[in-house]
Design an enzyme around this catalytic site. Structure first.
Site, PDB file in Angstrom:
ATOM      1  N   ASP A  41       0.853  -1.199   0.000  1.00 34.34           N
ATOM      2  CA  ASP A  41       0.000   0.000   0.000  1.00 34.34           C
ATOM      3  C   ASP A  41       0.883   1.241   0.000  1.00 34.34           C
ATOM      4  OD1 ASP A  41      -3.219   0.489   1.117  1.00 34.34           O
ATOM      5  OD2 ASP A  41      -1.821   2.181   1.028  1.00 34.34           O
ATOM      6  N   THR A 142     -16.312  -2.204  -8.919  1.00 29.03           N
ATOM      7  CA  THR A 142     -17.519  -1.621  -8.345  1.00 29.03           C
ATOM      8  C   THR A 142     -18.736  -1.840  -9.246  1.00 29.03           C
ATOM      9  OG1 THR A 142     -18.545   0.527  -7.865  1.00 29.03           O
ATOM     10  CG2 THR A 142     -16.747   0.561  -9.416  1.00 29.03           C
ATOM     11  N   GLU A 144     -20.600   0.504  -9.900  1.00 28.33           N
ATOM     12  CA  GLU A 144     -20.807   1.789 -10.576  1.00 28.33           C
ATOM     13  C   GLU A 144     -20.426   1.726 -12.052  1.00 28.33           C
ATOM     14  OE1 GLU A 144     -19.719   5.279  -8.390  1.00 28.33           O
ATOM     15  OE2 GLU A 144     -19.838   4.225  -6.479  1.00 28.33           O
ATOM     16  N   TYR A 167     -14.563   8.445 -11.714  1.00 33.32           N
ATOM     17  CA  TYR A 167     -14.220   7.261 -10.909  1.00 33.32           C
ATOM     18  C   TYR A 167     -14.702   5.979 -11.597  1.00 33.32           C
ATOM     19  CZ  TYR A 167     -14.829   3.606  -7.387  1.00 33.32           C
ATOM     20  OH  TYR A 167     -14.822   2.403  -6.721  1.00 33.32           O
ATOM     21  N   LYS A 171     -12.599   2.798 -13.245  1.00 37.31           N
ATOM     22  CA  LYS A 171     -12.731   1.400 -12.802  1.00 37.31           C
ATOM     23  C   LYS A 171     -13.175   0.511 -13.971  1.00 37.31           C
ATOM     24  CE  LYS A 171     -12.236  -0.088  -9.219  1.00 37.31           C
ATOM     25  NZ  LYS A 171     -11.020  -0.568  -8.476  1.00 37.31           N
ATOM     26  N   ASN A 197     -20.061  -0.342   0.133  1.00 32.40           N
ATOM     27  CA  ASN A 197     -19.700  -0.963   1.403  1.00 32.40           C
ATOM     28  C   ASN A 197     -19.879   0.028   2.549  1.00 32.40           C
ATOM     29  OD1 ASN A 197     -17.202  -3.496   1.049  1.00 32.40           O
ATOM     30  ND2 ASN A 197     -18.502  -2.757  -0.584  1.00 32.40           N
ATOM     31  N   LYS A 206     -16.980   9.368   3.535  1.00 35.67           N
ATOM     32  CA  LYS A 206     -18.047   8.603   2.893  1.00 35.67           C
ATOM     33  C   LYS A 206     -19.359   8.759   3.678  1.00 35.67           C
ATOM     34  CE  LYS A 206     -15.168   6.992  -0.229  1.00 35.67           C
ATOM     35  NZ  LYS A 206     -14.640   5.705  -0.533  1.00 35.67           N
TER      36      LYS A 206
HETATM   37  P1  NAD Z   1      -9.893   3.169  -0.005  1.00 39.30           P
HETATM   38  O1  NAD Z   1      -9.830   4.481  -0.696  1.00 39.30           O
HETATM   39  O2  NAD Z   1     -10.379   3.116   1.403  1.00 39.30           O
HETATM   40  O3  NAD Z   1      -8.462   2.480  -0.016  1.00 39.30           O
HETATM   41  C1  NAD Z   1      -7.634   2.467  -1.136  1.00 39.30           C
HETATM   42  C2  NAD Z   1      -6.233   2.041  -0.671  1.00 39.30           C
HETATM   43  O4  NAD Z   1      -5.380   1.989  -1.823  1.00 39.30           O
HETATM   44  C3  NAD Z   1      -5.592   3.014   0.317  1.00 39.30           C
HETATM   45  O5  NAD Z   1      -5.040   2.299   1.408  1.00 39.30           O
HETATM   46  C4  NAD Z   1      -4.499   3.688  -0.503  1.00 39.30           C
HETATM   47  O6  NAD Z   1      -3.372   4.077   0.278  1.00 39.30           O
HETATM   48  C5  NAD Z   1      -4.148   2.594  -1.500  1.00 39.30           C
HETATM   49  N1  NAD Z   1      -3.549   3.122  -2.729  1.00 39.30           N
HETATM   50  C6  NAD Z   1      -4.010   4.147  -3.495  1.00 39.30           C
HETATM   51  N2  NAD Z   1      -3.185   4.347  -4.538  1.00 39.30           N
HETATM   52  C7  NAD Z   1      -2.188   3.417  -4.440  1.00 39.30           C
HETATM   53  C8  NAD Z   1      -1.040   3.106  -5.225  1.00 39.30           C
HETATM   54  N3  NAD Z   1      -0.755   3.813  -6.323  1.00 39.30           N
HETATM   55  N4  NAD Z   1      -0.258   2.072  -4.845  1.00 39.30           N
HETATM   56  C9  NAD Z   1      -0.528   1.358  -3.724  1.00 39.30           C
HETATM   57  N5  NAD Z   1      -1.610   1.628  -2.922  1.00 39.30           N
HETATM   58  C10 NAD Z   1      -2.417   2.637  -3.284  1.00 39.30           C
HETATM   59  O7  NAD Z   1     -10.772   2.228  -0.951  1.00 39.30           O
HETATM   60  P2  NAD Z   1     -11.811   1.094  -0.542  1.00 39.30           P
HETATM   61  O8  NAD Z   1     -13.123   1.707  -0.254  1.00 39.30           O
HETATM   62  O9  NAD Z   1     -11.200   0.189   0.455  1.00 39.30           O
HETATM   63  O10 NAD Z   1     -11.943   0.339  -1.941  1.00 39.30           O
HETATM   64  C11 NAD Z   1     -11.070  -0.725  -2.283  1.00 39.30           C
HETATM   65  C12 NAD Z   1     -11.387  -1.197  -3.675  1.00 39.30           C
HETATM   66  O11 NAD Z   1     -12.750  -1.595  -3.758  1.00 39.30           O
HETATM   67  C13 NAD Z   1     -11.188  -0.119  -4.744  1.00 39.30           C
HETATM   68  O12 NAD Z   1     -10.623  -0.714  -5.873  1.00 39.30           O
HETATM   69  C14 NAD Z   1     -12.591   0.375  -5.025  1.00 39.30           C
HETATM   70  O13 NAD Z   1     -12.705   0.852  -6.335  1.00 39.30           O
HETATM   71  C15 NAD Z   1     -13.414  -0.880  -4.795  1.00 39.30           C
HETATM   72  N6  NAD Z   1     -14.793  -0.648  -4.360  1.00 39.30           N
HETATM   73  C16 NAD Z   1     -15.088   0.049  -3.235  1.00 39.30           C
HETATM   74  C17 NAD Z   1     -16.410   0.219  -2.833  1.00 39.30           C
HETATM   75  C18 NAD Z   1     -16.784   0.922  -1.548  1.00 39.30           C
HETATM   76  O14 NAD Z   1     -17.972   0.998  -1.225  1.00 39.30           O
HETATM   77  N7  NAD Z   1     -15.854   1.421  -0.757  1.00 39.30           N
HETATM   78  C19 NAD Z   1     -17.450  -0.307  -3.599  1.00 39.30           C
HETATM   79  C20 NAD Z   1     -17.111  -0.998  -4.754  1.00 39.30           C
HETATM   80  C21 NAD Z   1     -15.786  -1.182  -5.106  1.00 39.30           C
END
Ligand code: NAD
Length: 360
Positions: A41, A142, A144, A167, A171, A197, A206
């Site tokens: 990360d 996602t 979305e 966004y 994706k 989520n 969020k």
């Molecule tokens: P988040 O924003 O909480 O976490 C993203 C993480 O990725 C962070 O820890 C950040 O430091 C790390 N990161 C960002 N750029 C980086 C890079 N270049 N190299 C290494 N690490 C990097 O996101 P989340 O809500 O935990 O979502 C995780 C995944 O699930 C994402 O791919 C998101 O698109 C997908 N998603 C999320 C939701 C939701 O409701 N939160 C819904 C559908 C899909």
């Protein structure tokens, strides 16, 4: 459940494991499975090692700070760690931020995923026999990407892509790249698309944590538009269990959409949240938190409704959401009430509760 990889410990490289969903997955893997985890990360604003405190001393856990876009460093890490599975969650994830600053979304979500695919393919080509047969690249995406629904119907794995925000477009691009690497180069991929989520350790920009913390400090609860937009809510620990089922038992090349069968309008979410807070942390003046609800300008291009039909993952992998929206929300509110030491530094830092994404 069949007697497959699930009974054999796997070595899992999780990208984005310090984020909201990634950290839930890492905690789940270390607490509930025998698997070994390497968390890669970059620690952007959204990454928070405090979310991993409950498991950080596990002998099966290791953290490396690094950028998924650095193909050379990622390749070296794969060669050294020798993962059986890569679960790729690292991303820029906040729609409102993507409206203000789309460049980071293209860089991380599209170019970063391309970099991970290149590194994974080179790594796969060096594997032999059982290690090669076992390897999976699991891409987390996602709902979305599917655009918006009318008043009825559900997204399924066959729904055509129709993204609208920077966004979701980023994706969708990454999903297409992942499938192209499967079709063109034979990379054994799994793709999951999940709904919104919620749960513990959710960054307070969020909707649900923002509303909880704003309510507690006596502020106005900012509902976008009239609060009529519908989302299908998934408790993050149910999601972590679903992801594990997919990379343990899913069929390579297949995608699975994941949802909690919990559709709610945003206004219904805020009402439920106020009712929960009224019970767990009543206002000193005896009034309801609902009195704090206010309506603010809607998000540009705000998709009207997302809803998921999770029949495939339920039927083929035996996964079911364990939390209803009411039980999940209760757990979430209770967690925020008990864990101010986690969220206070984020709120005091100022970034977390700033309104973004009004497109000028
Ligand atoms: P988040 O924003 O909480 O976490 C993203 C993480 O990725 C962070 O820890 C950040 O430091 C790390 N990161 C960002 N750029 C980086 C890079 N270049 N190299 C290494 N690490 C990097 O996101 P989340 O809500 O935990 O979502 C995780 C995944 O699930 C994402 O791919 C998101 O698109 C997908 N998603 C999320 C939701 C939701 O409701 N939160 C819904 C559908 C899909």
């Amino acid at each position: 459940m069949t007697d497959t990889a699930s009974s054999k410990p796997l070595r899992i490289l999780v990208t984005g494991g310090a984020g909201f969903i990634g950290s839930a997955l890492v905690r789940h893997l270390l607490n509930e499975t025998p698997h070994d985890v390497l968390n890669l990360d970059k620690l952007t604003y959204a990454g928070n090692l405090a979310s991993l405190r409950p498991v950080e001393n596990s002998p099966r856990y290791r953290f490396v700070q690094g950028d998924i876009g650095d193909t050379g460093a990622v390749s070296a890490l794969m060669a050294e760690y020798r993962p059986d599975v890569i679960t790729h969650l690292a991303a820029e994830s906040h729609v409102d931020r993507s409206i203000d600053g789309p460049a980071a979304f293209v860089e991380t979500n599209i170019v970063g995923t391309f970099s991970m695919l290149q590194a994974a393919l080179a790594y796969l080509r060096g594997l032999k026999g059982e290690a090669k047969a076992r390897f999976r690249f699991h891409h987390i995406s996602t709902d979305e990407v599917f655009g918006t629904l009318g008043d009825d119907g559900f997204f399924t794995e066959d729904t055509p892509y129709d993204p609208h925000s920077p966004y979701s477009a980023s994706k969708a691009s990454s999903d297409h790249l992942v499938r192209a690497w499967a079709d063109t180069y034979g990379l054994p991929v799994l793709v999951t698309n999940c709904s919104n989520n919620y749960g513990p350790y959710h960054f307070p920009e969020k909707l649900i944590p923002l509303m909880i913390l704003t309510a507690l400090k006596g502020g106005t609860l900012p509902v976008y538009g009239r609060g009529a937009n519908v989302r299908d809510w998934l408790y993050v620990e149910d999601h972590a269990r679903a992801l594990t089922a997919v990379f343990e038992r899913g069929t390579p090349g297949r995608s699975y959409i994941i949802g909690g069968r919990a559709e709610r309008t945003n206004l219904a979410v805020v009402h439920a949240l106020c009712d929960t807070l009224d019970r767990l942390s009543p206002r000193a003046d005896g009034r309801s938190y609902q009195d704090q609800i206010g309506f603010v300008a809607d998000r540009p291009g705000h998709d009207a409704r997302y809803a998921i039909d999770p029949s495939r993952i339920e039927r083929e992998l035996g996964w079911r959401a364990q939390e209803s929206f009411d039980t999940g929300l209760e757990r979430t509110v209770a967690w925020y009430l008990a864990n101010e030491d986690w969220w206070r530094p984020l709120v005091d830092g100022g970034q977390a509760t700033r309104r973004a994404g009004l497109a000028g």
